[in-house]
Design an enzyme around this catalytic site. Structure first.
Site, mmCIF file in Angstrom:
data_model
loop_
_atom_site.group_PDB
_atom_site.id
_atom_site.type_symbol
_atom_site.label_atom_id
_atom_site.label_comp_id
_atom_site.label_asym_id
_atom_site.label_seq_id
_atom_site.Cartn_x
_atom_site.Cartn_y
_atom_site.Cartn_z
ATOM 1 N N HIS A 34 29.239 -47.186 18.736
ATOM 2 C CA HIS A 34 30.371 -46.327 18.378
ATOM 3 C C HIS A 34 31.590 -46.681 19.225
ATOM 4 O O HIS A 34 31.566 -46.495 20.444
ATOM 5 C CB HIS A 34 29.964 -44.871 18.589
ATOM 6 C CG HIS A 34 30.976 -43.888 18.147
ATOM 7 N ND1 HIS A 34 31.532 -42.975 19.002
ATOM 8 C CD2 HIS A 34 31.542 -43.660 16.939
ATOM 9 C CE1 HIS A 34 32.387 -42.221 18.341
ATOM 10 N NE2 HIS A 34 32.417 -42.618 17.095
ATOM 11 N N HIS B 31 41.099 -45.377 18.245
ATOM 12 C CA HIS B 31 40.611 -44.148 17.636
ATOM 13 C C HIS B 31 41.732 -43.135 17.418
ATOM 14 O O HIS B 31 41.855 -42.559 16.353
ATOM 15 C CB HIS B 31 39.512 -43.517 18.487
ATOM 16 C CG HIS B 31 39.003 -42.237 17.923
ATOM 17 N ND1 HIS B 31 39.528 -41.016 18.277
ATOM 18 C CD2 HIS B 31 38.049 -41.998 17.003
ATOM 19 C CE1 HIS B 31 38.900 -40.070 17.595
ATOM 20 N NE2 HIS B 31 37.997 -40.634 16.822
#
Length: 117
Positions: free
Chosen positions: A10, A52
């Site tokens: 991730h 992100h």
């Protein structure tokens, strides 16, 4: 139905390396993983970068909305220093740089989140 568990890095190997950096992705590829998840944003001059958050503040030494910045401005940010001094100088990668790395591992799945504003 295939009920096999898959392992996904991730944002790279973000527990051990700055998230969404080339170093984090390279190190994640050394693990026994099935995929990598990452997020992308577009700069004001239409380059796709791997990050992100929409703003640089949380993960870099700069602040500002990626969509309002040029690639050159985004690349001035240090994406490693907040994670640790030993990571100083890591840059926010372009999606193209990430894809170039992934050509070395066609067996790895890509989970891509396209962010919008």
């Amino acid at each position: 139905m295939d009920k096999r568990v898959t392992l996904t890095a991730h944002r790279g190997w973000r527990a051990k390396y700055p998230e969404n950096t080339m170093r984090g992705f390279r190190e994640a590829l050394k693990l026994d993983i099935d995929g990598i998840e990452m997020d992308v944003h577009m700069t004001s001059d239409y380059h796709i970068v791997v990050c992100h958050d929409a703003n640089l503040k949380r993960t870099t030494d700069m602040s500002g909305d990626i969509c309002k910045m040029t690639l050159e401005e985004v690349r001035k940010a240090d994406a490693g220093i907040k994670f640790g001094e030993e990571f100083k100088g890591e840059k926010i990668p372009t999606f193209e740089e990430f894809l170039e790395l992934m050509t070395t591992r066609p067996d790895i799945r890509l989970l891509l989140e396209l962010k919008d504003y």
